[in-house]
Design a protein around this motif. Structure first.
Motif, PDB file in Angstrom:
ATOM      1  N   VAL A 201       0.730  -1.411  -0.199  1.00 13.40           N
ATOM      2  CA  VAL A 201       0.311  -0.048   0.304  1.00 13.40           C
ATOM      3  C   VAL A 201       0.708   1.097  -0.170  1.00 13.40           C
ATOM      4  O   VAL A 201       1.750   1.555   1.001  1.00 13.40           O
ATOM      5  CB  VAL A 201      -0.890   0.175   0.968  1.00 13.40           C
TER       6      VAL A 201
ATOM      7  N   LEU B 236      -2.909   7.651  -4.011  1.00 16.08           N
ATOM      8  CA  LEU B 236      -2.641   5.926  -3.849  1.00 16.08           C
ATOM      9  C   LEU B 236      -2.844   4.799  -4.367  1.00 16.08           C
ATOM     10  O   LEU B 236      -3.644   5.134  -5.275  1.00 16.08           O
ATOM     11  CB  LEU B 236      -4.323   5.699  -2.337  1.00 16.08           C
TER      12      LEU B 236
ATOM     13  N   GLY C  22       0.855   5.492   0.411  1.00 11.68           N
ATOM     14  CA  GLY C  22      -0.350   6.407  -0.231  1.00 11.68           C
ATOM     15  C   GLY C  22       0.895   7.901   0.450  1.00 11.68           C
ATOM     16  O   GLY C  22       1.525   7.909   0.989  1.00 11.68           O
TER      17      GLY C  22
END
Length: 927
Positions: free
Chosen positions: A618, A666, A620
């Protein structure tokens, strides 16, 4: 790794600074123990491998090797463990390692392609290029596509832009048949960010922000990355995408290397041979091979001949649509490219790197253009037969343009990467210089009276002349109108300072926080000089004696008549002092109205986190960019309203812009399994207006005007991306991607008919304006596969193909109720290459297709212009005489695809520009 250099005072000071910085960020990072690190390489490719999955039993979190093949695992319990390394298409590696109570363990690993020794033998040429490209694509943390060099240091195409057009969602804009500007998913090339080794490059052209990628020779390139969804550590000016040109370093390969190539090029239309070559040398030296150098040079010269026919000004006459003018161009062009790089590296230990990246490119274009223009509609029209229109009177011009232009680009980028425990500090400074100097742009124009009658046949595919006044081909019918001499200098200086700080989160292998800042200072100066001379007494083209034989044109479809001896005309008037008079008023105006100065400062900062949660990554964060721009130019106003421009009507004007953008993003990357990867992204980007679009300049030529617009707003775009990538083996890919972009304030060029600007009456005025918004919704599918399952000898066949479909729309002021596609956005893009690789022999036939797209917007649909879809066929064959010597032959544009522009409907042709094929023959050598 240790070196005596580490004991020098300057080196100790720099390391001490890094220690202090590291301790301010994380004291725990200084107390790590039980660390395992190393490099993964492939002996068949002689280079490190990126994207390999590295695990140690007892450690739940895997890591992946970086672009240099490096991996690092921390906090491993003391004792014996199993190290395991996996990469799709490679034989898995496992070995026992012993981790001590404290300290580091280094374990370098070589892994082989699945298939054993046979694969080791055939990894040469194009297959090596595909392997490197897929490996790099798979390992990048963003949605991207890659082209990479092969084992002899060559991209798969001679031209950087041409190589990129094979990728999904990528097309090109051509110049004289050569791919030049890269279009990502149909978005204007001015909205791409182009970097070299991650560093900004200067922009030599006056008009826009696009970088002509054919300026950079492909011989100097190790790889090109096209990032379609950027993370916060990328520059935000990337509505289309970010294109990063990667130059080679000595540490890219495990061995030293020396590549050389030589070729000759034959242009069918020009009936001339060009030639060129390149040399690239890379080596490591010093204690423990801590120093590296790559030096490379490239030279290429080629000749081009093209012709253009264009019926213009389509107008309704009752039920019949007919052009009111006609242009014929005959081009003869010489292009020369010179390039060089010197890349230096110093890596005194595994945690310290210093580098210097330099690149120089010089591109010279010398163009001769004979031009025959018909102004057909100066009398009354009749219709002598079906699909025919006749004009009682018309006027024609015979014009010659000599345009010599040189672009230069060079970058100097020193930097360092310092690692201490969990902290990495990257510092970089870039100086970029861009120039476009035009020492000669001379237009000589002879124009007839308006007594030339003509009759046109309007049947498809293009109007042709049925009859015309024979005087149109007679040099005696053309008295000199004017000689306009221009020269221009465009210079840009760019300074960029960048700092990035990365903090690896303890006990979360592969996870990190990253912060950075960047300051960019760009200054651009345009100085356009013009002088206009008119004859003091009437002199015809015939009287100069400077005309040539009739120019064969479009295989006899059109009669062009005589060409012009450019130097002969100049010599004629030079030998007769007083025969020309300087138009002082026009010269004073022309000498200023395109000049401008731009000073643009961009302040950027970002923060982001990359979290490795098992097989899920992930990423972001947010990027903030503040743009400060100051602009000075010359505005034109008919101040006394008399309809005539005078020097006093040129007024200096200054204005400034200031805006700040907050751009969150993101990214999700999830490995469903080792060979199956899902990516998703939400991004926000901007696109600054082109230079010439924003400064208040104005230019008029032959009744057509172009003007700037200082009130333009920047593009602002939001994008959504989703992709699925399947890598069943090392050089096989199946992928499917969907994307959506919402673009606010898109800029388009509106063309207005029969208007005026600053009191100057014009047939057309083109001016950039902001539309309301536009949307793109598309899907890409790609595959790459060798058909090794077929019986011999067909098992050497393979296919690389991709297709992109985009549904787009844009809201244009005044035409909100109409369904307009987004500017320069093709609905369909298609690329395919059928290749054969068997033993020392390789062959490839490639097809690229781009659908129609909207080029210019008129006041109504009748004034819109489109570029027609184009299919181009290329081919290449090569034979390896030895593993080190390859001979090759290639052909570009084998189907002689022309560039066609039409107005409103394909039946209303505006431009038909024809070329012919180009063939290259040469040899590549690896020493």
């Amino acid at each position: 790794m240790h070196s005596a250099n580490a004991d020098r005072p300057g080196y100790r000071l720099l390391r001490t600074t890094a220690v202090i910085l590291a301790t301010t960020v994380s004291l725990p990072s200084l107390a790590l123990a039980g660390e395992l690190r190393g490099t993964v390489t492939n002996p068949a490719l002689s280079r490190p491998l990126s994207g390999a999955r590295v695990t140690v039993d007892g450690i739940a979190q895997p890591v992946w090797t970086d672009a240099d093949g490096r991996y690092r695992l921390t906090d491993i319990p003391a004792g014996e463990h199993e190290l395991r390394i996996e990469l799709p298409g490679y034989t898995p590696f496992s070995a026992s390692i012993v981790i001590p109570e404290t300290g580091d363990v280094t374990r370098d690993v070589e892994i082989a392609l699945a298939g054993g020794s046979e694969s080791e033998i055939v990894v040469l040429g194009s297959r090596a290029s595909r392997l490197a490209a897929l490996e790099r694509k798979r390992s990048l943390p963003v949605i991207a596509d890659v082209v990479a060099a092969d084992t002899i240091g060559q991209l798969p195409d001679y031209n950087t832009a041409q190589a990129l057009q094979r990728l999904p969602g990528i097309s090109v804009q051509t110049d004289q048949g050569e791919p030049r500007y890269v279009v990502v998913r149909g978005v204007d090339p001015n909205l791409n960010q182009v970097t070299v080794d991650g560093n900004l490059v200067g922009i030599p052209e006056a008009e826009g922000r696009r970088v002509a990628l054919d300026t950079i020779p492909s011989d100097l390139v190790a790889a090109i990355e096209v990032v379609k969804a950027v993370t916060p550590d990328y520059d935000a000016n990337a509505v289309g995408g970010s294109i990063n040109i990667v130059t080679p370093t000595a540490f890219d390969r495990t061995d030293d290397f020396l590549f050389a190539s030589a070729k000759i090029s034959y242009s069918d239309a020009a009936d001339k041979f060009g030639y060129g070559g390149s040399v690239t040398y890379g080596a490591k030296f010093g204690a423990d091979d801590q120093f590296g150098i790559v030096a490379a040079g490239s030279y290429f010269k080629r000749f081009i001949h093209s012709q253009l026919a264009g019926p213009r000004g389509w107008t309704a006459f009752g039920q019949e649509m007919a052009p009111t003018s006609f242009v014929l161009y005959d081009y003869r062009i010489m292009r020369e490219r010179i390039g060089g790089i010197v890349n230096l590296d110093w890596r005194p230990d595994d945690d310290t790197r210093f580098y210097l990246r330099t690149i120089y490119n010089e591109y010279t274009d010398e163009e001769e253009r004979d031009q025959f223009n018909w102004d057909l509609a100066r009398g009354t029209q009749t219709f002598p037969a079906a699909d025919q229109i006749a004009w009682s009177r018309g006027r024609a011009t015979r014009e010659f343009r000599q345009n010599n232009q040189t672009q230069k680009l060079y970058n100097i980028s020193p930097g360092t990467e310092l690692t201490l425990g969990n902290v990495q500090l990257d510092l970089n400074y870039t100086y970029a210089r861009a120039q476009e100097h035009t020492p000669v742009r001379t237009d000589i124009e002879f124009r007839s009276t308006d007594t030339l009658s003509s009759t046109l046949d309007l049947t498809q595919p293009s109007p042709t002349f049925v009859t015309y006044n024979p005087a149109a081909l007679d040099p005696a019918a053309y008295p000199l109108r004017r000689i306009r001499m221009r020269s221009e200098e465009i210079d840009e200086d760019l300074h960029a300072f960048r700092a990035d700080l990365r903090y690896d989160i303890p006990n979360m292998e592969g996870s990190f926080l990253k912060f950075g800042g960047k300051f960019t200072d760009r200054k651009k100066h345009r100085d356009n000089r013009q002088s206009l001379e008119t004859p003091t007494t009437a002199v015809t083209f015939a009287q100069t004696g400077a005309f040539t034989a009739d120019i064969p044109f479009f295989d006899g479809v059109y009669d062009f008549g005589p060409g012009m001896n450019y130097q002969g005309v100049l010599d004629y008037f030079a030998s007769r002092p007083g025969s020309l008079a300087l138009d002082t008023a026009a010269t004073a105006i022309n000498d200023l109205r395109l000049d401008y100065d731009i000073h643009e400062k961009i302040y950027a900062g970002y923060g982001m986190a990359s979290l490795q949660l098992g097989e899920l990554t992930v990423i972001g964060g947010v990027r903030v960019e503040k743009t400060d721009g100051s602009y000075s130019a010359f505005a034109i106003r008919d101040s006394d309203g008399d309809g005539t421009l005078e020097p006093s009507d040129i007024l200096p004007v200054q204005f400034s812009t200031n805006y700040t953008d907050v751009l969150p993003s993101l990214h999700l990357n999830y490995r469903l399994q080792q060979d199956l990867l899902v990516r998703a992204a939400w991004t926000n980007t901007i696109g600054r207006p082109n230079y010439d679009a924003q400064v208040p300049t104005f230019e008029e030529e032959d009744g057509s005007g172009t003007a700037g617009n200082p009130n333009l707003q920047p593009y602002r775009a939001m994008g959504l991306d989703l992709s699925l990538e399947y890598y069943p083996d090392a050089d096989t890919l199946f992928s499917l991607a969907g994307f959506y972009k919402k673009i606010e304030n898109p800029i388009f060029t509106r063309t207005i008919q029969n208007t005026s600007f600053a009191g100057v009456p014009l047939l057309t005025l083109s001016q950039p304006q902001n539309a309301d918004s536009g949307e793109l919704l598309g899907i890409e599918a790609a595959m790459q596969k060798r058909f090794t399952f077929l019986p011999r000898p067909l098992d050497g066949l393979g296919l690389s193909a991709n297709v992109t479909y985009v549904d787009s729309s844009v809201d244009v002021p005044g035409r909100e109720t109409e369904d307009l596609p987004f500017f320069r956005q093709s609905k369909w893009l298609f690329n395919a290459a059928l290749f054969y690789e068997k033993g020392p022999f390789e062959a490839r036939v490639a097809v690229t297709y781009r659908d129609d797209y909207l080029e210019g917007v008129g006041a109504s649909k009748a004034g819109d212009t489109y570029v027609k879809g184009r299919t181009v066929v290329d081919a290449r064959v090569s034979y390896r005489v030895t593993d080190r010597i390859e001979v090759f032959a290639s052909g570009a544009d084998l189907n002689n695809a022309s560039v066609i522009i039409y107005q409103a409907t394909p039946s209303q042709l505006v431009t038909d520009e024809v070329y012919s094929f180009t063939a290259d023959f040469g040899v590549n050598i690896r020493f």
